[in-house]
Structures are given as C-alpha cells and as structure tokens.
Design a protein around this motif. Sequence first.
Motif: not given
Length: 653
Positions: A288-295
């Motif tokens: 699942a996509l995470t905030s850290d990956q988006i950053r």
Amino acid sequence: MIHKSTIDSVFEAARLEEVIGDFVQLKKAGSNFKGLSPFSDERSPSFMVSPVKQIWKDFSSGKGGNVVAFLMEHEHFTYPEAIKYLAKKYNIEVEETERTDEQKQQADEKESMYLVSEFANTFFQKTLLKTEQGKAIGLSYFKERGFTKHTIEKFGLGYSPDTWDAFTTEAIKKGYKLEYLEKTGLTIIKEEKQFDRFKGRVMFPIQSMSGRVLGFGGRILTNEKKAAKYLNSPESDIYHKSKVLYGIYHAKQAIAKEDNCFLVEGYTDVIQFNQTGVTNVVSSSGTALTSDQIRLINRLTKNITVLFDSDAAGMRASLRGIDLILEQGMNVKVCSFPDGEDPDSFAKKNTLEELTLYLEDNAKDFISFKASLLLQESKSDPIKRAELVRDMVTSISKIPDVIKQEIYVKECSRIMDVSEDVLFDTLAQMHNTDAKSQHKQKEQQQKPLEVVRGEAQKQPKVNRQYILERHIIKALLMYGVLEADFEDLILKENEEGELILEPEIHKIKVFEKIYLDLQDDEIEFTDQIFKDIYRILIEELNLVDKFKIESFINKIQPEIASEITEIMMSEDRYELHRWVDKEIHVKQKIDSVADYVNNIILSLRGFLIDQKINELSQEVKAQNFENNTSVLEDIRDYQTLKKLLYKKLNRVI
C-alpha cells in the motif's frame, strides 16, 4: 584508504547542484538553487544550494555542508563511500590501498549488510546469466516477459538456485558472516539449519535513490499453492519497504526532467515501461502506498500520474492512495488501461509513440476519474450517489491549497450536478470536524502548564555578542584575504583635555585588521564553535593568498563545516529587520568592505563597553557612595568613549 589525489580529483570534478539534483528537484533562485528539504516534511522550499560556493543548507533541519556531507546525510554513506560514489558518477578511477582484515572487521553493521546485499545481487545475476539452471529457468522466464538482455542487465535481474542453501554456502565461503546474511533476510536460520529465503525464484534487486541495493523481491516460477507468488526481503536496518520505491534509481532524473512521475504497482510494470522508453516510472512494489514514498517523489516533482490495472479491485485499492498524495499538496492524475490489460502488458504491445499518446489522452484529473468509476457503482441509487459525493468532497478536503480546493469543488459540482453551496458547506463541516479532533488530541497530549504572572509576555532575549561574533566570522569567510584601506581610531586628548578619536589610515588585509583589533582589545569569542572556526580561519588565511570556501570546507571537521555553511547560506534568512530595536546595528548594504568590517568591530566594542558600564553600575549599587568616586569616574570615561564610538557609527544614544 583512498589516496589524496583521488579525493582532490573528486572535489575538483563534482558539481554540487548536479549531485543534489539527482535527489532533489532544484529550481533557480537568483545565483542559488532552492528545493524542498529531503530531510523533513515541508511544502515551502527551505533547502538552498550555492553553485558558486559549492555548499548547501537545509534551513528546516539545520543540516548543511559540501557535496560529501550531503551524501553522508542523505544516503547514510561513510566518507569513503561518498567519495567512491562521486568518483563513479564522474568517471574517476579510485586509487586506494588494500584494506587489512582488521579494517574490514571494523566496518559497521550497516555497511556489512550493504556489502552482503551487493554480493547477493552479483551472485543472482551470475547465476541467471552463467549457469545452466539460471538460463533454462530464470532467463527463459524473463525472455518470455519480453525483456531484452540490456534491460535485464540495467535492472540487475537475477535468479536464486532451486537448492536449499546454494547462496548461503557461497557467501560464507567468500567470507561473509552468517550474522549479516540473516539480518538482511537473505538466509533463514532454524534449529541450527540455514537455507536461502529466495530459493528457486527470479530476483528483482530493490535499490535506493543512489543505487545501493537495499533488499530483493523474488517471484516463484512453480505452481506451489503454499508458496507466495512474490516474496520481499524482510524489514532490516537498511531496508524499510514503506520508504522505498522500486525503480527510483533509474527514474529520478527523468522524473525531474519530465516534471511528472508515473506510479505503477509491480516490478515488471516498471521494467516494461522503461524498455518501451518511458523512464519516469516507479512502483510501490505491491505494498500500500505510504506518505514516505510520496515524499520521495515530492522531492523530484509535484505531479503524479497513477496507472491502474483494469480490474476493479486494483482500482479500488489504488484510490485509497490518492488521498495520501493530495495531503502532500501534489497534483494527481489517473489513467486506467483497457479491459484485460495492465501497464506491463500494454507497454509490451505498443510502441513508445503509441504508449505516450495513450497516457496523454487517457490521464484524467482524479475528480473526473473517481466520479466515472464510482458512478458506475451507484447508478440510480440516490443513497449511494450521496455517499459518492461525500467521498469526493473528503478527497478534496485533503488538499492543503484552498484555491485548488475551490476549483475542485466547482468541478465536482459540474460532474455530479450538485450545487456548489452544498459542497462548500460539506467541506466546511469536514474542516471543522478535523480541527476539533486535532485540538482535542493536542489538549490530551499537552500537560497543564503553570503560568507565572508577568512571564507569559516575555520575549526571548537576543544574544547581541553571539550575533556580532557571527558577523566577524562571516567577514573573514567573505573578505579575509582582501586588502583594504582601514581608518583606525586612535584615542587621544585634545588641547582642552577632552578625549577624541583621531583617524589614521592603514592598508591591510581584512583578516589582519580583525585579528589585531581583537588582540588589542583582548576580546575572546564567547561561543565555542565560533572560537574554533576563528582559530582555524586565521591559520588558513595566514597561509594562502587566495581563499576559496569550497576548498576550505572540504578539509575541516563536519560540525565546523556545517556551521560555516549555516553562516554563508543564511543571509536572506537572517535579515536584520528590526534588529536596530534590539541595539544590533550591523549594516546590510555596505559602501565598502572596510566600512563593513569597521562597523562590526566598533559595534562589538560598543557592546562590550555597555557590559562594562553595567558591571560598574552594579558595583556602585552594592557599595556606599563615598567609596565609589574612582568607579564613577570610570563609568563617566566609558560613557564618553561610548558617545565617541556611536558618533563614528552615526548613531544617537
């Protein structure tokens, strides 16, 4: 150890803006570059890079330094690793002496895990390309997927032999410790038995943004029901799957250049897109996509296009990640593929031109896409339709930019045929609910504070001496070896017996002027790190005819280099607006270097005179008046000197 000649060559060749540009999207800002901090979560750029000085500063975290310091901070490299990384980037041959067994043993745990992972990557690649089993099983599978030899080598694809401990046995034979094989998850140990985690799987190495192997994904090729189709390395000190994106190493430059990132689900999606020619693509590796990956993407671009598989379940799962992207203030588009197709299969069947055209024509704004997808489910059911509208407004509420919110509300109103007023009211209710929830959480987290009457309105006291010492260091860094005409003020008595300051002109270097004045006044720095910088700077300026900050900063301790970076990069951030109110009178715009340096020194003298007057005044208060004649005379003399100094500085007391 790496030879000094190699280190010198690396520093000479490396361009800071190029290196950092591989990790952070930089935009021109005057003579500097700016970007979002790679060390903290922020929406307004506070990360500055100076190509002229070859230094960087991150004002959100306080970190700064030269090109090596950035790699050590961002990639957690050791100093030698950073030098080797730069040498590889700029095609410089690394000359070094062979490490002894003792030196190898002293390598820290993380480095040992990196070395094990690199060895494993090489082992799996050799097994795929050089062994009969690897060619027959692993290579055949990749060729069936349509991957060329170049693609296989580019992504370092490999194969783990279908035997219980082939990799583990070979690694131990080569001197790698079982302890680190287990910690990286490459080897599983049970009841004194050891076996390979990825036995009989094709291997996908997962790399950091700098290209270091952090872990692996392995796909099984048999139809065993008990075995997972895909298996990832477990969490370790070097691999945190929620903070890693597959393909980011190969995609980073294209993402920054195209100002867009395609986000897919699997390893083969990324690889097939790359082979077709679309290289600005990454994958969340099935998680699942995470905030850290988006950053991680946010450092390179503000624009994400999410590519969905055609199946409804895949779309539903990916929709949940869109709200996370919106929360980061990013722009989201969504693109799905025809029935029965996924990014891998579609890219395989189409040319670069066809794929690019399809993505351009079918990438929709997230509101339009979400509406078209969910409307199919709600159809004519008014309750489901109301839930759909609320779902879309919830997504809009995640967007931090109020202007974007308004635009999306209007778009939602048009698509769903619901009045804007109703949507804005719903949005306002959501914001109020969130605000109350956050306030309640904050109240619960905060301990009750005892408020002392009269203390609440106190402002933090400004340390004038610290600021003036900082300006002295800055003057030395900027103008140290520059020669200028300085007007020295000599204290004399005139014919009437009054104290006057008589000017005398001397041609002298800035660092000599500062050194002699501070020595004459017996002034010492009160801040320890300024004291250390001052000592090192004076020694350096005594030895060189030309002073370059970028050369100087490369040979001093990291903590001192960081402080120097802070001083040199913070000119805009530490503007002296309203400092006059706090009795710190340092000119920002200077007519000449001599004026600037004199201004700082005279300001420091004035500050120290104030301190002396205060000390003597306290002494008078503590004693009887009759015994204080000499002290009062000293106070009067210091006040006279202060008036003379302020007259020279064109200030009024």
